[in-house]
Design an enzyme around this catalytic site. Structure first.
Site, PDB file in Angstrom:
ATOM      1  N   ALA A  73       0.814  -1.216   0.000  1.00 26.55           N
ATOM      2  CA  ALA A  73       0.000   0.000   0.000  1.00 26.55           C
ATOM      3  C   ALA A  73       0.848   1.267   0.000  1.00 26.55           C
ATOM      4  CB  ALA A  73      -0.953   0.003   1.185  1.00 26.55           C
ATOM      5  N   THR A  74       2.055   1.203   0.538  1.00 26.69           N
ATOM      6  CA  THR A  74       2.920   2.391   0.489  1.00 26.69           C
ATOM      7  C   THR A  74       3.164   2.772  -0.964  1.00 26.69           C
ATOM      8  OG1 THR A  74       3.961   1.843   2.588  1.00 26.69           O
ATOM      9  CG2 THR A  74       5.204   3.294   1.108  1.00 26.69           C
ATOM     10  N   ASN A 153      -5.697   3.236  10.684  1.00 27.77           N
ATOM     11  CA  ASN A 153      -4.928   2.124  11.233  1.00 27.77           C
ATOM     12  C   ASN A 153      -4.645   2.271  12.723  1.00 27.77           C
ATOM     13  OD1 ASN A 153      -3.433   4.224   9.667  1.00 27.77           O
ATOM     14  ND2 ASN A 153      -1.716   3.421  10.865  1.00 27.77           N
ATOM     15  N   GLN A 181      -6.914  -0.975   5.670  1.00 27.38           N
ATOM     16  CA  GLN A 181      -7.465  -1.624   6.867  1.00 27.38           C
ATOM     17  C   GLN A 181      -8.843  -2.228   6.633  1.00 27.38           C
ATOM     18  OE1 GLN A 181      -6.063  -2.278   9.733  1.00 27.38           O
ATOM     19  NE2 GLN A 181      -4.177  -1.103   9.501  1.00 27.38           N
ATOM     20  N   SER A 201      -3.370  -3.788   0.545  1.00 27.50           N
ATOM     21  CA  SER A 201      -2.121  -4.496   0.803  1.00 27.50           C
ATOM     22  C   SER A 201      -2.391  -5.945   1.188  1.00 27.50           C
ATOM     23  CB  SER A 201      -1.401  -3.777   1.951  1.00 27.50           C
ATOM     24  OG  SER A 201      -0.196  -4.429   2.250  1.00 27.50           O
ATOM     25  N   HIS A 203      -0.625  -7.959   3.288  1.00 28.60           N
ATOM     26  CA  HIS A 203      -0.340  -8.431   4.650  1.00 28.60           C
ATOM     27  C   HIS A 203      -1.309  -7.942   5.723  1.00 28.60           C
ATOM     28  CE1 HIS A 203       1.824  -4.958   6.649  1.00 28.60           C
ATOM     29  NE2 HIS A 203       1.890  -4.556   5.389  1.00 28.60           N
ATOM     30  N   THR A 242       9.067  -7.151 -13.015  1.00 29.91           N
ATOM     31  CA  THR A 242       8.579  -8.530 -13.074  1.00 29.91           C
ATOM     32  C   THR A 242       7.638  -8.786 -11.908  1.00 29.91           C
ATOM     33  OG1 THR A 242      10.595  -9.236 -14.158  1.00 29.91           O
ATOM     34  CG2 THR A 242       9.329 -10.952 -13.039  1.00 29.91           C
ATOM     35  N   CYS A 328       4.524   2.493  13.223  1.00 27.18           N
ATOM     36  CA  CYS A 328       5.576   3.000  12.350  1.00 27.18           C
ATOM     37  C   CYS A 328       6.448   4.042  13.036  1.00 27.18           C
ATOM     38  CB  CYS A 328       4.971   3.620  11.100  1.00 27.18           C
ATOM     39  SG  CYS A 328       3.905   2.471  10.263  1.00 27.18           S
TER      40      CYS A 328
HETATM   41  C1  LIG Z   1      -0.367  -0.869   6.636  1.00 26.97           C
HETATM   42  C2  LIG Z   1      -0.885   0.365   6.038  1.00 26.97           C
HETATM   43  C3  LIG Z   1      -0.211   0.997   4.980  1.00 26.97           C
HETATM   44  C4  LIG Z   1       1.110   0.493   4.452  1.00 26.97           C
HETATM   45  O1  LIG Z   1       0.948  -0.694   3.745  1.00 26.97           O
HETATM   46  P1  LIG Z   1       2.238  -1.531   3.260  1.00 26.97           P
HETATM   47  O2  LIG Z   1       1.673  -2.580   2.377  1.00 26.97           O
HETATM   48  O3  LIG Z   1       2.845  -2.084   4.512  1.00 26.97           O
HETATM   49  O4  LIG Z   1       3.159  -0.611   2.536  1.00 26.97           O
HETATM   50  C5  LIG Z   1      -0.768   2.136   4.443  1.00 26.97           C
HETATM   51  N1  LIG Z   1      -1.928   2.631   4.899  1.00 26.97           N
HETATM   52  C6  LIG Z   1      -2.610   2.050   5.918  1.00 26.97           C
HETATM   53  C7  LIG Z   1      -3.901   2.650   6.370  1.00 26.97           C
HETATM   54  C8  LIG Z   1      -2.112   0.908   6.515  1.00 26.97           C
HETATM   55  O5  LIG Z   1      -2.783   0.351   7.515  1.00 26.97           O
END
Ligand SMILES: *Cc1c(COP(=O)(O)O)cnc(C)c1O
Length: 404
Positions: A73-74, A153, A181, A201, A203, A242, A328
């Site tokens: 997500a970053t 988050n 989230q 994202s 994870h 890739t 973070c």
């Molecule tokens: C975890 C999170 C991110 C970052 O996601 P990554 O995949 O770890 O880069 C960005 N925004 C929110 C709201 C998040 O909870």
């Protein structure tokens, strides 16, 4: 029950065994490059990537062609914000966001601010919520993008993204939402909510780390986006490189599982979170809920324990994994910028703990956490001169402290 107990699902989630199972062949026999067009190794990898794309698209009512794979997500947020800003610079250089966004939204906006763009940070109320009317008022003829997250988050507050999306649509301004989230865990429909770009994202949804997606609308309107990475022209030219085939397969399967069990998981996780909340609030006084009381993501509980310090409190129950402030920024002792944006004083901000439960949390773990947390708070408060004064009925706000 196994210790330590994990209650930090807003930071990351374990990979679901079913997700891992789907991924494994793509590390082994199915190792092809999804861009290889000349043999079956490549074709099978591509087929798996396209299947995952449909799984992710289905979670938000999008078409598979509108999903771009990223590293998380970053990266999705960076592409959405910097990519749109660069592509539409001739139209205008104004962006609207708000102060409780994840750093992966705040920092690209600040970067743009240093490069000739104007960024409006809208006010939030004491729950961290944006008023959609403020979005309407902030839009000018120069505005090219509004970026407002769905679920926060840290404090869990849900922004009224449907209303904000409708306002943006009516004004002809693109709308991006960081839905990390809530993606696949809460109902989201990009058509009904007027969303033009959406970040998510792997994870955070029981998939692997290092993979994410960006939804980029293809019609009404067709959104264009400058690439952040230049290279082989993969992913509609928006994101070269890739593809991470096993990661993508995992994210697709993870999204599918979340959607399939969405309603029951929502109810189960909400009940666990409320059990934790009621257990703690039923036993301790001077505990405050941060974030919106009802409009919040179901698995998040952010509490401030007055007269104790968050970091010391966490050490008092070190067999439960939680976070104080934002994960973070917890390396620094600065109080969380999110809590500060709600207008919380340093005392409340410094005493906040985020608990987040999830798919593998049990009621037994919640009960254990209630006991451990309450005991730790009671012990620390016994040592606190401030708390003693409060118990004696002294109003701390009226105390004349001796000057140094
Ligand atoms: C975890 C999170 C991110 C970052 O996601 P990554 O995949 O770890 O880069 C960005 N925004 C929110 C709201 C998040 O909870």
């Amino acid at each position: 029950m196994k210790l330590p107990i994990y209650m930090d699902y807003n930071a990351t989630t374990p990979v679901d065994p079913k997700v891992l199972e789907a991924m494994l062949p793509y590390f082994k026999e199915e190792f092809g490059n999804a861009a290889s067009r000349s043999h079956s190794f490549g074709w099978r990898a591509e087929e798996a990537v396209e299947h995952a794309r449909a799984q992710v698209a289905a979670a938000i009512g999008a078409s598979p062609k509108e999903i771009i794979w990223t590293s998380g997500a970053t990266e999705s947020n960076n592409i959405a914000i910097k990519g749109v800003a660069a592509m539409y610079a001739d139209k205008g250089r104004h962006i609207i966001t708000q102060p409780t966004e994840h750093k992966a939204v705040i920092d690209p906006c600040k970067y743009l601010e240093q490069h000739g763009y104007q960024v409006t940070f809208l006010p939030v109320d004491k729950y961290g919520m944006v008023d959609p009317e403020d979005v309407r008022k902030a839009i000018t003829s120069e505005t090219v993008l509004v970026s407002i997250m769905h679920g926060n988050n840290e404090i869990g507050t849900l922004q009224p993204i449907g209303e904000i999306g409708r306002i943006c649509k009516a004004q002809g301004v693109l709308f991006h939402t960081d839905a990390c989230q809530t993606f696949a865990k809460l109902p989201i429909n990009v058509e009904e909510m007027g969303i033009d770009l959406l970040s998510c994202s792997g994870h955070k949804i029981y998939g692997p780390k290092g993979v994410g997606a960006l939804y980029v609308r293809r019609k009404n309107p067709r959104v264009r986006c400058e690439p952040v990475l230049h290279g082989g022209g993969h992913e509609r030219g928006i994101r070269s490189g890739t593809l991470n085939v096993p990661g993508i397969v995992g994210m697709g399967r993870a999204a599918e599982l979340c959607v399939r069990h969405q309603a029951e998981e929502l109810a189960r996780v909400t009940a666990l979170r409320d059990r934790l909340k009621d257990g703690i609030l039923g036993r301790l006084s001077h505990v405050y809920l941060n974030g919106h009381p009802t409009q919040r993501i179901p698995n998040n509980l952010n509490l401030s324990f007055l007269y104790v310090e968050g970091e010391s409190l966490m050490m008092g129950f070190n067999d439960i994994a939680v976070s104080s402030g934002s994960a973070c920024t917890s390396a620094s002792l600065e109080p969380s910028y999110v809590l500060k944006a709600l207008g919380l004083g340093d005392d409340l901000a410094h005493s906040s703990i985020r608990f987040s439960v999830g798919r593998f949390t049990t009621a037994e773990e919640v009960d254990y956490a209630i006991e451990r947390v309450c005991t730790a708070v009671e012990r620390l408060r016994e040592l606190s001169p401030l708390y003693e004064m409060v118990q004696e009925g002294i109003d701390l706000s009226k105390v004349q402290w001796a000057a140094h």
